[in-house]
Design an enzyme around this catalytic site. Structure first.
Site, PDB file in Angstrom:
ATOM      1  N   CYS A  93      35.259 -54.124 -66.209  1.00 32.09           N
ATOM      2  CA  CYS A  93      34.560 -52.832 -66.185  1.00 32.09           C
ATOM      3  C   CYS A  93      35.481 -51.643 -65.930  1.00 32.09           C
ATOM      4  O   CYS A  93      35.042 -50.494 -66.019  1.00 32.09           O
ATOM      5  CB  CYS A  93      33.446 -52.861 -65.139  1.00 32.09           C
ATOM      6  SG  CYS A  93      32.195 -54.112 -65.492  1.00 32.09           S
ATOM      7  N   HIS A 386      25.587 -48.831 -68.467  1.00 35.86           N
ATOM      8  CA  HIS A 386      26.973 -49.267 -68.271  1.00 35.86           C
ATOM      9  C   HIS A 386      27.486 -50.073 -69.463  1.00 35.86           C
ATOM     10  O   HIS A 386      27.465 -51.302 -69.450  1.00 35.86           O
ATOM     11  CB  HIS A 386      27.049 -50.102 -66.987  1.00 35.86           C
ATOM     12  CG  HIS A 386      28.368 -50.727 -66.721  1.00 35.86           C
ATOM     13  ND1 HIS A 386      29.572 -50.094 -66.959  1.00 35.86           N
ATOM     14  CD2 HIS A 386      28.691 -51.959 -66.215  1.00 35.86           C
ATOM     15  CE1 HIS A 386      30.569 -50.900 -66.621  1.00 35.86           C
ATOM     16  NE2 HIS A 386      30.063 -52.037 -66.173  1.00 35.86           N
ATOM     17  N   CYS A 416      34.469 -50.908 -59.592  1.00 34.50           N
ATOM     18  CA  CYS A 416      34.617 -52.336 -59.343  1.00 34.50           C
ATOM     19  C   CYS A 416      34.623 -53.051 -60.688  1.00 34.50           C
ATOM     20  O   CYS A 416      34.081 -52.553 -61.674  1.00 34.50           O
ATOM     21  CB  CYS A 416      33.480 -52.855 -58.466  1.00 34.50           C
ATOM     22  SG  CYS A 416      31.845 -52.718 -59.239  1.00 34.50           S
TER      23      CYS A 416
END
Length: 430
Positions: A93, A386, A416
């Site tokens: 990510c 996301h 994160c």
């Protein structure tokens, strides 16, 4: 991260597709098509001739197996200069932020003056992996010139005829098998983050994102995208302005029967792309562009995935501050990726903890408490969505625009990522 008086990379502009729920409007647009839309829109908005882009760095997580170097495909699809080189990075990510900081570093080393960086992902077009048993048996048939006996040999390899169907993909750690939602549940227990607190956080994210949309705050970054079906998309599709704690409280936990993580306080599966235009400061000035911001520092760290796989920003954020020569009190805006409300709140808890500072950061006192008024001022991944590879570039764009718009000086980013990765950066006004 340029030294004082040295060559500096600046963020000139950023643009992104609207973010939409997977398997909806962008189902027929893969990660390359979404990337093309973001970069094309960025060039059109800035008026930069495509031939002047010298290199592209792109981030992605669900990479298309037929063309995994998305960066180069963008250059070819948009018919940029044939010499525009490109490479693709994947850091879960944090891939989008990795792409942008890699471009900034290349500019500051003097390799290029004009670069585009960003990221994209299409969960809707994730490839379904065949069981290796089937691949090993079938590959010689597909790649060679099989004889009748070869087919019999392949059938023998498949026996017993079990486990031949593709398995349902899941977002889990390869080393531990822990699903990300389970990781968030664990962190909520460790840091004492309750269900009410998570739902309140999620509602705040939605309301702030909705306010940003209605006020025009996102007009400078969100593009209009026409889908292959001829539908124009010009707004993020996941933001729910009318959500409430009462509504979210009715949702059942997803990852544990007695848990606190729900579909309402977690980021949804999302498709989208985001692109950032970076230049050397001298080139930007010579071309008449007014830079939005620059990087003062960045930091990438890793923690043991068997511990708290999503706690990395509680280490990378302090390190980015240290590298920038700043403290949390010097920061005007903080933007933390909201994989889960529980994860973001756990990072805040760790940063405010003296024990965390002593045991994990090697310092005597806590990094500090982050004022909720300065945190994720325009919402975050829980509300906006996301697309794995795009989020980092989205955060850079939003914070760079906010610094330029408000006259504030500094912004701290934290992300994160799977594998126990923490990624952070400090942006400064120009």
């Amino acid at each position: 991260m340029a030294a004082k008086g040295a060559r500096r990379a600046v963020i000139v502009s950023g643009a992104r597709t609207p973010f939409v729920r997977a398997f909806t409007d962008y189902t027929r647009m893969d990660s390359i098509a979404l990337a093309d839309a973001a970069v094309r829109g960025l060039l059109e908005r800035t008026g930069l001739p495509g031939a002047q882009v010298q290199a592209i760095v792109w981030g992605g997580v669900i990479l298309p197996s037929a063309a995994p170097n998305i960066a180069r495909e963008i250059a070819l699809d948009l018919k940029l200069d044939p010499g525009c080189e490109g490479y693709t990075v994947t850091r879960a990510c944090a891939s989008g932020l990795q792409a942008v900081t890699a471009a900034a570093a290349a500019i500051e080393r003097g390799e290029y003056d004009i670069m585009i960086a960003g990221g994209s992902d299409s969960t809707s077009n994730a490839e379904v992996k065949l069981p290796q048993k089937l691949v090993h048996a079938g590959a010689p048939l597909a790649l060679g010139k099989p004889k009748p006996m070869d087919y019999l040999s392949a059938l023998r390899q498949l026996a017993p005829f079990t486990d031949l169907l593709p398995a349902r993909p899941k977002i889990a750690e390869r080393t531990t098998g822990e699903v990300m939602g389970e990781s968030a549940e664990k962190m909520a227990r460790i840091h004492g983050i309750g269900r009410d607190e998570q739902d309140e956080f999620a509602v705040r994210s939605h309301r702030r994102a909705a306010a940003a949309i209605e006020s025009g705050r996102f007009d400078d970054e969100v593009l209009r995208v026409r889908t292959p079906d001829g539908v124009d998309i010009d707004r993020d599709g996941l933001v729910r302005a009318d959500t409430s704690v009462e509504r979210l409280a009715k949702l059942a936990p997803v990852f544990a029967t007695d848990g606190t993580v729900t579909a309402g306080n977690a980021s949804p599966l999302t498709d989208g792309a985001s692109a950032v235009l970076l230049m050397s400061e001298d080139a930007a000035k010579a071309m008449g562009y007014r830079p939005l911001a620059a990087f003062r520092s960045w930091s990438y760290v890793s923690v043991d995935p068997a511990d708290q796989v999503l706690i990395g920003p509680a280490i990378s954020m302090p390190r980015a501050l240290d590298k920038a020569g700043l403290s949390l009190a010097d920061i005007d805006l903080v933007d933390i990726h909201e994989a889960f409300a529980a994860q973001t709140l756990s990072v805040l808890s760790a940063l405010a903890s003296d024990e965390w500072a002593k045991t994990r950061l090697g310092r005597d006192t806590a990094v500090g408490e982050i004022d909720i008024e300065t945190l994720n001022v325009h919402g975050g991944s829980v509300s906006l969505g996301h697309p794995f590879g795009a989020t980092g570039a989205r955060m850079v764009t939003t914070m760079a625009n906010e610094l330029a718009r408000t006259g504030k000086s500094t912004a701290l980013l934290g992300i994160c990522a799977a594998g126990g990765i923490g990624a952070s950066a400090v942006l400064e006004s120009v």
